[in-house]
Design an enzyme around this catalytic site. Structure first.
Site, PDB file in Angstrom:
ATOM      1  N   ASN A 181       0.798  -1.237   0.000  1.00 12.49           N
ATOM      2  CA  ASN A 181       0.000   0.000   0.000  1.00 12.49           C
ATOM      3  C   ASN A 181       0.829   1.285   0.000  1.00 12.49           C
ATOM      4  O   ASN A 181       0.387   2.303  -0.518  1.00 12.49           O
ATOM      5  CB  ASN A 181      -1.047  -0.012   1.124  1.00 12.49           C
ATOM      6  CG  ASN A 181      -0.446  -0.150   2.496  1.00 12.49           C
ATOM      7  OD1 ASN A 181       0.734  -0.500   2.650  1.00 12.49           O
ATOM      8  ND2 ASN A 181      -1.239   0.119   3.515  1.00 12.49           N
ATOM      9  N   ARG A 189      11.297   3.424   5.450  1.00 10.71           N
ATOM     10  CA  ARG A 189      11.107   3.502   6.903  1.00 10.71           C
ATOM     11  C   ARG A 189      11.896   2.414   7.622  1.00 10.71           C
ATOM     12  O   ARG A 189      12.171   2.510   8.811  1.00 10.71           O
ATOM     13  CB  ARG A 189       9.599   3.371   7.191  1.00 10.71           C
ATOM     14  CG  ARG A 189       9.123   4.087   8.403  1.00 10.71           C
ATOM     15  CD  ARG A 189       7.632   4.281   8.404  1.00 10.71           C
ATOM     16  NE  ARG A 189       6.894   3.060   8.686  1.00 10.71           N
ATOM     17  CZ  ARG A 189       5.579   3.035   8.933  1.00 10.71           C
ATOM     18  NH1 ARG A 189       4.878   4.152   8.937  1.00 10.71           N
ATOM     19  NH2 ARG A 189       4.973   1.906   9.171  1.00 10.71           N
ATOM     20  N   LYS A 204      12.318  -8.096   1.168  1.00  9.81           N
ATOM     21  CA  LYS A 204      11.359  -8.812   0.325  1.00  9.81           C
ATOM     22  C   LYS A 204      10.139  -7.916   0.173  1.00  9.81           C
ATOM     23  O   LYS A 204       9.292  -7.825   1.051  1.00  9.81           O
ATOM     24  CB  LYS A 204      10.937 -10.143   0.956  1.00  9.81           C
ATOM     25  CG  LYS A 204      10.199 -11.014  -0.042  1.00  9.81           C
ATOM     26  CD  LYS A 204       9.055 -11.792   0.534  1.00  9.81           C
ATOM     27  CE  LYS A 204       7.833 -10.993   0.823  1.00  9.81           C
ATOM     28  NZ  LYS A 204       7.161 -10.334  -0.321  1.00  9.81           N
ATOM     29  N   PRO A 205      10.051  -7.197  -0.969  1.00  4.44           N
ATOM     30  CA  PRO A 205       8.901  -6.295  -1.147  1.00  4.44           C
ATOM     31  C   PRO A 205       7.638  -7.086  -1.479  1.00  4.44           C
ATOM     32  O   PRO A 205       7.718  -8.258  -1.850  1.00  4.44           O
ATOM     33  CB  PRO A 205       9.330  -5.426  -2.337  1.00  4.44           C
ATOM     34  CG  PRO A 205      10.292  -6.260  -3.115  1.00  4.44           C
ATOM     35  CD  PRO A 205      10.962  -7.200  -2.126  1.00  4.44           C
ATOM     36  N   GLY A 258       2.619  -5.345   7.591  1.00  6.93           N
ATOM     37  CA  GLY A 258       1.579  -6.060   6.849  1.00  6.93           C
ATOM     38  C   GLY A 258       0.437  -6.417   7.782  1.00  6.93           C
ATOM     39  O   GLY A 258       0.244  -5.780   8.823  1.00  6.93           O
ATOM     40  N   SER A 259      -0.273  -7.454   7.416  1.00 11.76           N
ATOM     41  CA  SER A 259      -1.483  -7.801   8.169  1.00 11.76           C
ATOM     42  C   SER A 259      -1.127  -8.483   9.494  1.00 11.76           C
ATOM     43  O   SER A 259      -0.074  -9.116   9.625  1.00 11.76           O
ATOM     44  CB  SER A 259      -2.349  -8.743   7.331  1.00 11.76           C
ATOM     45  OG  SER A 259      -1.626  -9.922   7.053  1.00 11.76           O
ATOM     46  N   GLU A 280       4.724  -3.935  12.301  1.00  9.59           N
ATOM     47  CA  GLU A 280       3.776  -2.839  12.012  1.00  9.59           C
ATOM     48  C   GLU A 280       2.576  -3.497  11.357  1.00  9.59           C
ATOM     49  O   GLU A 280       2.612  -3.823  10.171  1.00  9.59           O
ATOM     50  CB  GLU A 280       4.416  -1.809  11.071  1.00  9.59           C
ATOM     51  CG  GLU A 280       5.624  -1.086  11.656  1.00  9.59           C
ATOM     52  CD  GLU A 280       5.262  -0.063  12.722  1.00  9.59           C
ATOM     53  OE1 GLU A 280       4.065   0.235  12.887  1.00  9.59           O
ATOM     54  OE2 GLU A 280       6.169   0.421  13.403  1.00  9.59           O
ATOM     55  N   LEU A 281       1.518  -3.701  12.137  1.00  6.39           N
ATOM     56  CA  LEU A 281       0.428  -4.571  11.673  1.00  6.39           C
ATOM     57  C   LEU A 281      -0.854  -3.775  11.397  1.00  6.39           C
ATOM     58  O   LEU A 281      -0.816  -2.571  11.195  1.00  6.39           O
ATOM     59  CB  LEU A 281       0.215  -5.684  12.705  1.00  6.39           C
ATOM     60  CG  LEU A 281       1.502  -6.453  13.071  1.00  6.39           C
ATOM     61  CD1 LEU A 281       1.236  -7.500  14.132  1.00  6.39           C
ATOM     62  CD2 LEU A 281       2.144  -7.084  11.840  1.00  6.39           C
ATOM     63  N   CYS A 314      -3.163   1.405   6.902  1.00  9.31           N
ATOM     64  CA  CYS A 314      -3.372   0.871   8.246  1.00  9.31           C
ATOM     65  C   CYS A 314      -3.919   1.946   9.172  1.00  9.31           C
ATOM     66  O   CYS A 314      -4.597   1.643  10.145  1.00  9.31           O
ATOM     67  CB  CYS A 314      -2.060   0.330   8.792  1.00  9.31           C
ATOM     68  SG  CYS A 314      -0.732   1.529   8.683  1.00  9.31           S
ATOM     69  N   SER A 471       0.881  10.536  10.343  1.00 13.45           N
ATOM     70  CA  SER A 471       2.173  10.020   9.863  1.00 13.45           C
ATOM     71  C   SER A 471       3.171  11.156   9.683  1.00 13.45           C
ATOM     72  O   SER A 471       2.877  12.158   9.029  1.00 13.45           O
ATOM     73  CB  SER A 471       1.994   9.311   8.524  1.00 13.45           C
ATOM     74  OG  SER A 471       1.008   8.320   8.649  1.00 13.45           O
TER      75      SER A 471
HETATM   76  P1  NAD Z   1       0.051  -9.022   3.978  1.00 15.65           P
HETATM   77  O1  NAD Z   1       0.261  -9.374   5.394  1.00 15.65           O
HETATM   78  O2  NAD Z   1      -0.817  -9.884   3.147  1.00 15.65           O
HETATM   79  O3  NAD Z   1       1.440  -8.960   3.215  1.00 15.65           O
HETATM   80  C1  NAD Z   1       2.495  -8.152   3.678  1.00 15.65           C
HETATM   81  C2  NAD Z   1       3.793  -8.742   3.220  1.00 15.65           C
HETATM   82  O4  NAD Z   1       3.934 -10.031   3.802  1.00 15.65           O
HETATM   83  C3  NAD Z   1       3.909  -8.940   1.711  1.00 15.65           C
HETATM   84  O5  NAD Z   1       5.230  -8.635   1.321  1.00 15.65           O
HETATM   85  C4  NAD Z   1       3.652 -10.438   1.551  1.00 15.65           C
HETATM   86  O6  NAD Z   1       4.300 -10.992   0.430  1.00 15.65           O
HETATM   87  C5  NAD Z   1       4.284 -10.976   2.814  1.00 15.65           C
HETATM   88  N1  NAD Z   1       3.797 -12.281   3.239  1.00 15.65           N
HETATM   89  C6  NAD Z   1       2.561 -12.811   3.121  1.00 15.65           C
HETATM   90  N2  NAD Z   1       2.527 -14.048   3.643  1.00 15.65           N
HETATM   91  C7  NAD Z   1       3.774 -14.318   4.099  1.00 15.65           C
HETATM   92  C8  NAD Z   1       4.383 -15.433   4.757  1.00 15.65           C
HETATM   93  N3  NAD Z   1       3.701 -16.529   5.037  1.00 15.65           N
HETATM   94  N4  NAD Z   1       5.682 -15.346   5.093  1.00 15.65           N
HETATM   95  C9  NAD Z   1       6.392 -14.232   4.824  1.00 15.65           C
HETATM   96  N5  NAD Z   1       5.878 -13.150   4.207  1.00 15.65           N
HETATM   97  C10 NAD Z   1       4.577 -13.187   3.860  1.00 15.65           C
HETATM   98  O7  NAD Z   1      -0.457  -7.521   3.973  1.00 15.65           O
HETATM   99  P2  NAD Z   1      -0.776  -6.592   2.727  1.00 15.65           P
HETATM  100  O8  NAD Z   1      -2.090  -6.987   2.169  1.00 15.65           O
HETATM  101  O9  NAD Z   1       0.388  -6.513   1.790  1.00 15.65           O
HETATM  102  O10 NAD Z   1      -0.845  -5.162   3.429  1.00 15.65           O
HETATM  103  C11 NAD Z   1      -1.989  -4.736   4.073  1.00 15.65           C
HETATM  104  C12 NAD Z   1      -1.860  -4.906   5.554  1.00 15.65           C
HETATM  105  O11 NAD Z   1      -0.691  -4.233   6.010  1.00 15.65           O
HETATM  106  C13 NAD Z   1      -3.001  -4.287   6.317  1.00 15.65           C
HETATM  107  O12 NAD Z   1      -3.395  -5.124   7.361  1.00 15.65           O
HETATM  108  C14 NAD Z   1      -2.402  -3.004   6.864  1.00 15.65           C
HETATM  109  O13 NAD Z   1      -3.038  -2.516   8.010  1.00 15.65           O
HETATM  110  C15 NAD Z   1      -1.007  -3.409   7.125  1.00 15.65           C
HETATM  111  N6  NAD Z   1      -0.119  -2.252   7.162  1.00 15.65           N
HETATM  112  C16 NAD Z   1       0.359  -1.857   8.383  1.00 15.65           C
HETATM  113  C17 NAD Z   1       1.166  -0.731   8.463  1.00 15.65           C
HETATM  114  C18 NAD Z   1       1.690  -0.275   9.789  1.00 15.65           C
HETATM  115  O14 NAD Z   1       2.634   0.514   9.785  1.00 15.65           O
HETATM  116  N7  NAD Z   1       1.145  -0.712  10.913  1.00 15.65           N
HETATM  117  C19 NAD Z   1       1.503  -0.021   7.308  1.00 15.65           C
HETATM  118  C20 NAD Z   1       1.001  -0.457   6.086  1.00 15.65           C
HETATM  119  C21 NAD Z   1       0.187  -1.592   6.024  1.00 15.65           C
END
Ligand code: NAD
Length: 514
Positions: A181, A189, A204-205, A258-259, A280-281, A314, A471
């Site tokens: 996103n 960061r 790993k992007p 991520g999530s 950062e979830l 997020c 932010s």
């Molecule tokens: P996601 O968790 O699906 O994916 C994030 C990353 O994790 C991707 O690079 C993905 O390839 C990787 N990933 C997925 N499964 C994995 C595994 N089993 N092992 C290792 N890596 C794996 O999240 P998304 O859909 O890309 O992003 C959206 C989420 O990120 C939302 O929940 C959002 O709130 C959160 N987010 C949080 C912040 C924060 O700073 N708190 C900032 C941005 C996004």
């Protein structure tokens, strides 16, 4: 070279970009972005030559393809990071600072390229993408200034005997996993404080948005980052590629954005090596409007807190909790503003809202809206996908959303605002906290005592007080509860990449003077 002094985070109201974008501009940029893996200072193919396609969510068409790392590529990347760690950790802090400063200037100079890359692969309007360039670049500048300031301390033990020397050293090789996103800012960061602290890393992007990360890698190479310090491995097999790295004793830290579901799994995997983790979830931000709020300002703030990044953030406001005396007026005013919101491909200068990231995102947002309506919520504006190519969803306002609707419990990640009325301050605090998340809250009030009570009572890592944007690279970003562990940015950010070591020293006066 002069560089713009801007720390403005991306907002939905950033002025439109100036340079018109044509198909030729897009093609030329895509040809300039490297598409290999970057390991030990070299651009390479994946071990088995695999590649994967990157899509344009506004048209559902293919932009190009990039190398698809295999588990052995991940191990090669970590080996390069581990090999480079010793010498990199000993470079002069000023030398690391200057690389970051050059990178800041290069990203700023190539702002049009970075903005277009994000617009193409992620969908956000160009003006917002330019906002992210400024925000993402600022982490490079901020941490270039932090690198020479790392210090320890020297103290006398309380009993007056031994001396205590406390020093800081880099954590060591790190693994970074970033989401789609904010393709630039979520990478800088992490990379910037790690470089400042003297850590090496594997990035790993997200597989949906690897192009911006590869462009950033090219710029960091040009800025003088030595081979092995940063290694970049896009892959469609994130678990398969990062799993072995988490079990490898050369890795010292994992930083993930991520999530919460994936973060939880990664924390468990990190337990084997007792890795340092930063997480950062997800979030489920309440946006609370009290009866003493400036309604017009609250609606303006709501618009930004909801529609910034198309709601795919997020920190996006997820639940609008409005005092009953204002709820109807607030819902109507927000619906009026959202009704006229220009939706379109991010390269269209008039577009203020781009597509969602993919079909699954549209399906999820549709499900949440349908569930709320089925439970009795009223649709004030919008409510459905926009037909045609790409993954567009209408700016949507739901009012009278009943407690228990899924949309109040899940991250929407789309342009949908849910308005819920409350009667008392206690009730607002209770409803705001009725979630496993604790990333950010927004509060609109003109009562100072109430504002301070909210700052103390709400279980949140960040609070936006009479503002819809929190932010800022100079502030510690992060959440409580299941929103994560650790902080990024601010004075705290570099601490995530430093270990503390203590040296006990015998009392220098114990034996008397020679
Ligand atoms: P996601 O968790 O699906 O994916 C994030 C990353 O994790 C991707 O690079 C993905 O390839 C990787 N990933 C997925 N499964 C994995 C595994 N089993 N092992 C290792 N890596 C794996 O999240 P998304 O859909 O890309 O992003 C959206 C989420 O990120 C939302 O929940 C959002 O709130 C959160 N987010 C949080 C912040 C924060 O700073 N708190 C900032 C941005 C996004």
């Amino acid at each position: 070279m002069t560089t713009p002094v801007t720390t403005a985070p991306p907002t939905a109201t950033t002025p439109a970009a100036r340079t018109p974008v044509t198909d030729d501009t897009e093609r030329a940029l895509l040809e300039r972005i490297p598409t290999g893996l970057y390991i030990d200072g070299r651009w390479t193919d994946a071990a088995d030559g695999s590649r994967f396609e990157v899509l344009d969510p506004s048209r559902a068409t293919v932009l190009g393809s990039v190398a698809d790392a295999r588990p052995e590529d991940g191990v090669r990347a970590l080996a390069a990071a581990a090999e480079a760690q010793r010498s990199w950790g000993r470079t002069a802090p000023r030398a690391r600072a200057e690389i970051l400063r050059r990178a800041f200037e290069l990203v700023t100079a190539r702002a049009d390229d970075f903005a277009l890359s994000m617009t193409l692969e992620m969908g956000k309007p160009l003006a917002e993408a330019h906002g992210e360039v400024a925000y993402g670049a600022e982490f490079l500048r901020w941490f270039s200034e932090e690198a020479p300031r790392v210090s320890g301390r020297y103290a006398t033990a309380p009993d007056g005997g031994n001396r205590l020397l406390v020093t800081k050293r880099p954590v060591g090789p790190c693994l970074f996993i970033t989401p789609w996103n904010f393709p630039l800012a979520m990478a800088t960061r992490k990379i910037a404080p790690a470089v400042a602290a003297g850590c090496t890393m594997v990035l790993k992007p997200a597989e949906l948005t690897p192009l911006t990360a590869l462009l950033l890698t090219q710029v960091l190479e040009e800025a003088g980052l030595p081979p092995g310090v940063l290694n970049v491995i896009p892959t469609t097999d994130p678990g398969g590629v990062t799993g072995p790295l988490l079990k490898d004793d050369r890795l010292r830290k994992l930083s993930f954005t991520g999530s919460t579901a994936v973060g939880r799994r990664l924390i468990a995997e990190s337990a084997d090596q007792v890795l340092r983790v930063s997480m950062e979830l997800g979030g489920n931000a309440p946006f609370i409007v009290f009866e003493d709020a400036d309604l017009e300002a609250a609606v303006e703030g709501a618009l930004v807190a909801k529609l910034r990044n198309g709601g795919e953030a997020c920190v996006a406001a997820n639940r609008f909790l409005v005092h009953r005396s204002l709820a109807e007026d607030f819902g109507r005013a927000l619906a009026e503003r959202m009704a006229g919101y220009p939706v379109g491909r991010g390269t269209d200068p008039d577009s203020r809202l781009g597509p969602l990231i993919n079909e699954a995102a549209v399906a999820k947002v549709s499900r949440l809206v349908d569930d709320a309506v089925a439970r009795g919520a009223r649709l004030a504006v919008g409510g459905g996908r926009i037909e045609g190519p790409g993954y567009f969803f209408e700016p949507t306002v739901l009012t009278d959303v009943p407690r228990g609707a899924d949309i109040l419990d899940e991250e929407v990640f789309g342009p949908v605002a849910s308005v819920v009325a409350f009667d008392t301050e206690e009730e607002a605090v209770a409803v705001a906290g009725a979630t496993p998340f604790g990333l950010v809250c927004f509060v609109y009030t003109r009562d100072l005592g109430r504002a301070l009570r909210m700052a103390e009572e709400l279980e949140t890592g960040m609070l936006g007080l009479n503002t819809g944007v929190v932010s800022n690279p100079a502030a510690p970003f992060g959440g409580l509860k299941q929103s994560g562990l650790g902080r990024e940015g601010g004075l705290e950010g570099i601490g995530e990449y430093l270990e503390t070591c203590y040296v006990g020293i015998a009392d220098p006066f114990a034996g008397g003077r020679a």
